[in-house]
Design a protein around this motif. Structure first.
Motif, mmCIF file in Angstrom:
data_model
loop_
_atom_site.group_PDB
_atom_site.id
_atom_site.type_symbol
_atom_site.label_atom_id
_atom_site.label_comp_id
_atom_site.label_asym_id
_atom_site.label_seq_id
_atom_site.Cartn_x
_atom_site.Cartn_y
_atom_site.Cartn_z
ATOM 1 N N GLN A 52 0.826 -1.197 0.000
ATOM 2 C CA GLN A 52 0.000 0.000 0.000
ATOM 3 C C GLN A 52 0.869 1.259 0.000
ATOM 4 N N ILE A 53 1.973 1.223 0.719
ATOM 5 C CA ILE A 53 2.890 2.367 0.718
ATOM 6 C C ILE A 53 3.410 2.614 -0.697
ATOM 7 N N SER A 54 3.828 1.550 -1.379
ATOM 8 C CA SER A 54 4.360 1.697 -2.734
ATOM 9 C C SER A 54 3.301 2.202 -3.707
ATOM 10 N N PHE A 55 2.080 1.681 -3.594
ATOM 11 C CA PHE A 55 1.010 2.040 -4.533
ATOM 12 C C PHE A 55 0.494 3.450 -4.294
ATOM 13 N N PHE A 56 0.102 3.751 -3.056
ATOM 14 C CA PHE A 56 -0.510 5.051 -2.788
ATOM 15 C C PHE A 56 0.525 6.167 -2.681
ATOM 16 N N GLY A 57 1.790 5.788 -2.437
ATOM 17 C CA GLY A 57 2.846 6.792 -2.384
ATOM 18 C C GLY A 57 3.127 7.446 -3.715
ATOM 19 N N ARG A 58 2.618 6.864 -4.810
ATOM 20 C CA ARG A 58 2.738 7.509 -6.115
ATOM 21 C C ARG A 58 1.692 8.594 -6.310
ATOM 22 N N ARG A 59 0.699 8.639 -5.389
ATOM 23 C CA ARG A 59 -0.426 9.552 -5.537
ATOM 24 C C ARG A 59 -0.418 10.681 -4.512
ATOM 25 N N GLN A 60 0.047 10.377 -3.299
ATOM 26 C CA GLN A 60 -0.034 11.331 -2.209
ATOM 27 C C GLN A 60 0.949 10.915 -1.130
ATOM 28 N N ALA A 61 1.029 11.706 -0.077
ATOM 29 C CA ALA A 61 1.905 11.362 1.034
ATOM 30 C C ALA A 61 1.324 10.190 1.816
ATOM 31 N N VAL A 62 2.174 9.231 2.123
ATOM 32 C CA VAL A 62 1.775 8.069 2.898
ATOM 33 C C VAL A 62 2.828 7.794 3.961
ATOM 34 N N ALA A 63 2.405 7.139 5.030
ATOM 35 C CA ALA A 63 3.333 6.744 6.085
ATOM 36 C C ALA A 63 2.787 5.526 6.795
ATOM 37 N N ALA A 64 3.680 4.696 7.308
ATOM 38 C CA ALA A 64 3.314 3.530 8.113
ATOM 39 C C ALA A 64 4.242 3.480 9.314
ATOM 40 N N ILE A 65 3.661 3.322 10.497
ATOM 41 C CA ILE A 65 4.400 3.351 11.759
ATOM 42 C C ILE A 65 4.449 1.959 12.377
ATOM 43 N N ASP A 66 5.594 1.620 12.944
ATOM 44 C CA ASP A 66 5.665 0.471 13.852
ATOM 45 C C ASP A 66 5.282 0.965 15.241
ATOM 46 N N LEU A 67 4.188 0.471 15.784
ATOM 47 C CA LEU A 67 3.790 0.841 17.128
ATOM 48 C C LEU A 67 4.812 0.340 18.148
ATOM 49 N N PRO A 68 4.872 0.930 19.334
ATOM 50 C CA PRO A 68 5.855 0.490 20.332
ATOM 51 C C PRO A 68 5.801 -1.023 20.569
ATOM 52 N N GLY A 69 6.991 -1.629 20.630
ATOM 53 C CA GLY A 69 7.105 -3.065 20.832
ATOM 54 C C GLY A 69 6.960 -3.880 19.573
ATOM 55 N N HIS A 70 6.443 -3.288 18.524
ATOM 56 C CA HIS A 70 6.164 -3.979 17.270
ATOM 57 C C HIS A 70 7.251 -3.673 16.236
ATOM 58 N N GLY A 71 7.523 -4.664 15.383
ATOM 59 C CA GLY A 71 8.456 -4.434 14.281
ATOM 60 C C GLY A 71 9.793 -3.936 14.778
ATOM 61 N N HIS A 72 10.199 -2.753 14.286
ATOM 62 C CA HIS A 72 11.491 -2.181 14.653
ATOM 63 C C HIS A 72 11.370 -1.101 15.721
ATOM 64 N N SER A 73 10.223 -0.974 16.354
ATOM 65 C CA SER A 73 10.060 -0.029 17.458
ATOM 66 C C SER A 73 10.191 -0.772 18.780
ATOM 67 N N SER A 74 11.061 -0.297 19.645
ATOM 68 C CA SER A 74 11.231 -0.943 20.943
ATOM 69 C C SER A 74 10.057 -0.601 21.856
ATOM 70 N N PRO A 75 9.840 -1.386 22.898
ATOM 71 C CA PRO A 75 8.786 -1.048 23.858
ATOM 72 C C PRO A 75 9.150 0.122 24.751
ATOM 73 N N GLY A 76 10.415 0.522 24.731
ATOM 74 C CA GLY A 76 10.853 1.608 25.600
ATOM 75 C C GLY A 76 10.699 1.241 27.056
ATOM 76 N N GLU A 77 10.363 2.219 27.864
ATOM 77 C CA GLU A 77 10.199 2.006 29.304
ATOM 78 C C GLU A 77 8.737 1.918 29.697
ATOM 79 N N ARG A 78 7.867 1.707 28.726
ATOM 80 C CA ARG A 78 6.429 1.739 28.979
ATOM 81 C C ARG A 78 6.012 0.590 29.904
ATOM 82 N N GLU A 79 5.163 0.928 30.859
ATOM 83 C CA GLU A 79 4.657 -0.062 31.800
ATOM 84 C C GLU A 79 3.182 -0.359 31.603
ATOM 85 N N THR A 80 2.442 0.554 30.990
ATOM 86 C CA THR A 80 1.011 0.386 30.761
ATOM 87 C C THR A 80 0.753 0.272 29.272
ATOM 88 N N TRP A 81 0.051 -0.798 28.865
ATOM 89 C CA TRP A 81 -0.167 -1.077 27.458
ATOM 90 C C TRP A 81 -1.665 -1.056 27.157
#
Length: 270
Positions: A52-81
């Motif tokens: 979807q990033i590749s397809f819609f990025g040809r038309r407009q601005a797009v972004a995809a985030i890794d939420l904390p703990g997911h993918g390449h985002s660390s959980p940090g110091e978060r205690e409440t999920w």
């Protein structure tokens, strides 16, 4: 200056900050508004939106985030999920991207997060697209049902993840995709995944439905229970992809992109 202001041909990686400063891995592509901000599901990752990033990025601005703990985002110091906490992360990321208007596209749990983020982005959120979010009838689960769903994950997390993938698959779900999902989703750390799962199962969409005065549209596969469909019907438009499983954006990326483009053109941006 916005990190999405210049047209690009390939996604560029950047690091955003969640509401508590937790670093969030992000991919951006394209230029022009509104920004399409893609939010993945529980124990998933931003790469599940790559087509979807590749397809819609040809038309407009797009972004995809890794939420904390997911993918390449660390959980940090978060205690409440919580869903609301992740929504605050998405809202903080959207503001950091400096878009004038944002359309939030959330898959599964990501739809719940997107709805709650839209509440925090009043005046900035233009619409929310829910991708098979209500495969579980959020807001309609009795406490004992929540516990029955939750317990297998606390007992044997990898086995329960495998069961979840199997239960949310159809004949349209390729075997290799199921294997990938089981492998990657079961890598999540139960220390944050379990409390987040419990909070998600207890999430009630009613306050968001009552508050949001922007277009809400669902793109659903074949597994949405009728009770959830009835709960959402007064507030959410719906497009059904016949026979599709839960990960419909990965099962048939080109087909899903056509459906999302049509939804955006006819129900969101018209």
């Amino acid at each position: 200056m916005s990190v999405i202001s210049e047209p690009l041909t390939e996604p560029t990686g950047c690091t955003l900050r969640g509401h508590d400063g937790t670093p969030l891995a992000c991919d951006c592509l394209g230029a022009g508004e509104p920004l399409l901000l893609f939010v993945h599901g529980w124990t998933c990752r931003r790469s599940y939106w790559a087509p979807q990033i590749s397809f819609f990025g040809r038309r407009q601005a797009v972004a995809a985030i890794d939420l904390p703990g997911h993918g390449h985002s660390s959980p940090g110091e978060r205690e409440t999920w919580t869903v609301s906490g992740l929504a605050a992360d998405v809202a903080a990321g959207a503001k950091e991207l400096k878009a004038g208007q944002v359309i939030l596209v959330g898959h599964s749990m990501g739809g719940a997060v997107a709805m709650e983020a839209a509440r925090q982005l009043a005046g900035l959120a233009a619409a929310v697209v829910l991708v098979d979010t209500f495969v579980i009838d959020y807001g309609g689960l009795a406490p004992e049902v929540v516990e029955n769903i939750f317990a297998p994950f606390a007992d044997d997390f990898p086995a329960a993840i495998a069961g979840l993938v199997e239960q949310t698959s159809t004949a349209a779900t390729p075997l290799e995709l199921k294997r990938q999902l089981i492998r990657e989703m079961s890598q999540a750390d139960p220390a944050w995944a379990l409390p987040l799962w419990r909070d998600l199962l207890n999430w009630n969409p009613a306050p968001a439905f009552a508050e949001l005065q922007i277009p809400l549209h669902a793109i659903n596969g074949a597994l949405i229970p009728e009770s959830a469909r009835q709960r959402c019907a007064p507030f959410v438009g719906e497009t059904i992809v016949p026979g599709a499983g839960h990960f419909l954006q990965m099962e048939d990326p080109a087909g899903f992109n056509r459906v999302l483009a049509q939804v955006l053109a006819e129900s969101i941006l018209a």
